[in-house]
Scaffold this motif. Structure first.
Motif, short mmCIF file in Angstrom:
data_model
loop_
_atom_site.label_atom_id
_atom_site.label_comp_id
_atom_site.label_asym_id
_atom_site.label_seq_id
_atom_site.Cartn_x
_atom_site.Cartn_y
_atom_site.Cartn_z
N GLY A 167 -62.37 -23.61 -19.98
CA GLY A 167 -63.11 -23.13 -21.14
C GLY A 167 -62.30 -22.28 -22.09
N GLU A 168 -60.99 -22.14 -21.82
CA GLU A 168 -60.12 -21.38 -22.72
C GLU A 168 -59.85 -22.21 -23.97
OE1 GLU A 168 -58.82 -18.20 -22.28
OE2 GLU A 168 -60.15 -18.13 -20.54
N VAL A 169 -60.01 -21.60 -25.15
CA VAL A 169 -59.85 -22.31 -26.41
C VAL A 169 -58.58 -21.84 -27.11
CG1 VAL A 169 -60.88 -22.80 -28.67
CG2 VAL A 169 -62.35 -22.56 -26.66
N ASN A 170 -57.79 -22.81 -27.55
CA ASN A 170 -56.60 -22.53 -28.35
C ASN A 170 -56.84 -23.13 -29.73
OD1 ASN A 170 -54.01 -21.94 -29.21
ND2 ASN A 170 -53.08 -23.66 -28.18
N GLU A 171 -56.77 -22.29 -30.76
CA GLU A 171 -56.99 -22.75 -32.12
C GLU A 171 -55.64 -22.97 -32.79
OE1 GLU A 171 -59.81 -21.63 -35.91
OE2 GLU A 171 -59.25 -20.03 -34.53
N VAL A 172 -55.48 -24.13 -33.42
CA VAL A 172 -54.23 -24.47 -34.10
C VAL A 172 -54.56 -24.85 -35.54
CG1 VAL A 172 -52.26 -26.05 -34.14
CG2 VAL A 172 -53.21 -25.32 -31.95
N LYS A 173 -53.90 -24.17 -36.48
CA LYS A 173 -54.06 -24.49 -37.90
C LYS A 173 -52.66 -24.65 -38.48
CE LYS A 173 -58.25 -21.85 -38.86
NZ LYS A 173 -58.85 -20.83 -39.71
N GLY A 174 -52.53 -25.55 -39.44
CA GLY A 174 -51.23 -25.69 -40.08
C GLY A 174 -51.25 -26.72 -41.18
N ASP A 175 -50.15 -26.76 -41.92
CA ASP A 175 -50.02 -27.73 -42.99
C ASP A 175 -49.71 -29.10 -42.40
OD1 ASP A 175 -50.44 -25.82 -44.92
OD2 ASP A 175 -48.31 -25.46 -45.28
N GLY A 176 -50.37 -30.11 -42.94
CA GLY A 176 -50.05 -31.49 -42.61
C GLY A 176 -50.16 -31.83 -41.14
N VAL A 177 -49.51 -32.92 -40.78
CA VAL A 177 -49.42 -33.38 -39.40
C VAL A 177 -47.99 -33.81 -39.14
CG1 VAL A 177 -51.85 -34.07 -39.15
CG2 VAL A 177 -50.21 -35.71 -40.06
N VAL A 178 -47.44 -33.47 -38.01
CA VAL A 178 -46.05 -33.77 -37.62
C VAL A 178 -45.07 -33.56 -38.79
CG1 VAL A 178 -46.63 -35.23 -35.65
CG2 VAL A 178 -46.37 -36.30 -37.88
N GLY A 179 -45.24 -32.42 -39.49
CA GLY A 179 -44.31 -32.08 -40.56
C GLY A 179 -44.49 -32.84 -41.86
N LYS A 180 -45.57 -33.60 -41.98
CA LYS A 180 -45.81 -34.39 -43.19
C LYS A 180 -47.17 -34.08 -43.77
CE LYS A 180 -43.29 -38.30 -41.24
NZ LYS A 180 -43.43 -39.57 -40.59
N GLN A 181 -47.29 -34.31 -45.07
CA GLN A 181 -48.59 -34.28 -45.74
C GLN A 181 -48.77 -35.67 -46.35
OE1 GLN A 181 -48.06 -30.74 -48.23
NE2 GLN A 181 -49.57 -29.71 -46.96
N PRO A 182 -49.13 -36.63 -45.50
CA PRO A 182 -49.09 -38.03 -45.93
C PRO A 182 -50.12 -38.39 -47.00
CG PRO A 182 -50.21 -37.84 -43.84
CD PRO A 182 -49.64 -36.48 -44.15
N LEU A 183 -49.73 -39.34 -47.85
CA LEU A 183 -50.65 -39.95 -48.79
C LEU A 183 -51.32 -41.09 -48.06
CD1 LEU A 183 -48.50 -40.11 -52.04
CD2 LEU A 183 -50.41 -38.57 -51.55
N LYS B 95 -53.29 -44.25 -48.48
CA LYS B 95 -53.70 -45.26 -49.45
C LYS B 95 -54.93 -45.99 -48.93
CE LYS B 95 -49.01 -45.96 -51.18
NZ LYS B 95 -49.21 -45.10 -52.33
N PRO B 96 -55.78 -46.47 -49.83
CA PRO B 96 -56.99 -47.16 -49.38
C PRO B 96 -56.67 -48.30 -48.42
CG PRO B 96 -57.11 -46.74 -51.72
CD PRO B 96 -55.72 -46.35 -51.28
N ASP B 97 -57.34 -48.27 -47.28
CA ASP B 97 -57.28 -49.32 -46.26
C ASP B 97 -55.91 -49.54 -45.63
OD1 ASP B 97 -59.41 -50.52 -45.03
OD2 ASP B 97 -58.94 -52.49 -45.85
N LYS B 98 -54.99 -48.60 -45.80
CA LYS B 98 -53.68 -48.69 -45.13
C LYS B 98 -53.66 -47.63 -44.04
CE LYS B 98 -51.06 -51.28 -48.10
NZ LYS B 98 -51.54 -52.62 -48.07
N PRO B 99 -53.57 -48.04 -42.77
CA PRO B 99 -53.61 -47.04 -41.70
C PRO B 99 -52.35 -46.18 -41.66
CG PRO B 99 -53.35 -49.26 -40.80
CD PRO B 99 -53.50 -49.40 -42.28
N PHE B 100 -52.54 -44.92 -41.30
CA PHE B 100 -51.44 -43.98 -41.06
C PHE B 100 -51.59 -43.49 -39.63
CE2 PHE B 100 -50.02 -39.58 -40.64
CZ PHE B 100 -48.69 -39.71 -41.00
N SER B 101 -50.53 -43.60 -38.84
CA SER B 101 -50.57 -43.17 -37.44
C SER B 101 -49.50 -42.12 -37.18
CB SER B 101 -50.31 -44.34 -36.49
OG SER B 101 -51.36 -45.25 -36.54
N TYR B 102 -49.82 -41.20 -36.28
CA TYR B 102 -48.82 -40.25 -35.82
C TYR B 102 -49.14 -39.89 -34.38
CZ TYR B 102 -52.10 -36.32 -36.32
OH TYR B 102 -53.16 -35.46 -36.20
N THR B 103 -48.12 -39.41 -33.67
CA THR B 103 -48.28 -38.98 -32.29
C THR B 103 -47.82 -37.54 -32.17
OG1 THR B 103 -47.92 -41.22 -31.48
CG2 THR B 103 -47.60 -39.44 -29.89
#
Length: 127
Positions: free
Chosen positions: A59-75, A77-85
Motif C-alpha cells: 500500500g506504499e505509494v510513490n508519486e512520480v511527476k516529470g516532463d515528457g516520457v523517456v526524455g522526450k515530449q513526443p508529437l 500524430k493522428p492515428d500514428k502509434p507512439f510506444s515507449y518502454t
C-alpha cells in the motif's frame, strides 16, 4: 461559452518482470512497462508531462511527476502509434500503476489524459 475540444487517446500497456534487475533479498523487484499511445483525434497533440502513482503490495505509494516520457515530449500524430518502454522498482512482488499525461493541442490548449490502473507482478503471482 467555450469549452476545450475533446480528444481521445487509446493507451495500451504491456508489463513484465525484470529478474536481472531485481534483488528480492533486498525487497527490490524491477518491472518494465511498454505503453503504446494512439492519438484518435484529428489533430496533432504533444505529450508534455507525466504523472504516476505507483502503489506496491504493502500500500506504499510513490508519486512520480516529470516532463515528457523517456526524455522526450513526443508529437502524437493522428492515428500514428507512439510506444515507449520504461521501468519501476517495487518493494513487493506485485503493485499497481496509474496516472495521467498532460498534452497540448495545436491551439495551445492543455488537457489531461487518464492512464487506467495496470498491474505489475511476478509471473504467476496474484495479490
Amino acid at each position: 461559452m467555450t469549452h476545450s475540444p475533446e480528444y481521445a487517446l487509446d493507451i495500451q500497456v504491456e508489463t513484465g518482470f525484470l529478474p536481472e534487475h531485481s534483488v528480492p533479498e533486498q525487497q527490490q523487484y524491477a518491472f518494465y512497462y511498454t505503453i503504446t499511445i494512439r492519438n484518435t483525434s484529428n489533430q496533432e497533440l504533444q505529450l508534455l508531462r507525466r504523472h504516476w502513482l505507483i502503489t506496491d503490495g504493502n500500500g506504499e505509494v510513490n508519486e512520480v511527476k516529470g516532463d515528457g516520457v523517456v526524455g522526450k515530449q513526443p508529437l502524437l500524430k493522428p492515428d500514428k502509434p507512439f510506444s515507449y518502454t520504461s521501468s519501476a522498482v517495487l518493494a513487493t512482488e506485485v503493485g499497481v500503476m496509474q496516472g495521467s499525461y498532460t498534452l497540448v493541442d495545436q491551439s495551445g490548449n492543455e488537457f489531461e489524459a487518464e492512464i487506467p490502473p495496470f498491474r505489475l507482478s511476478l509471473p504467476n503471482k496474484l495479490h
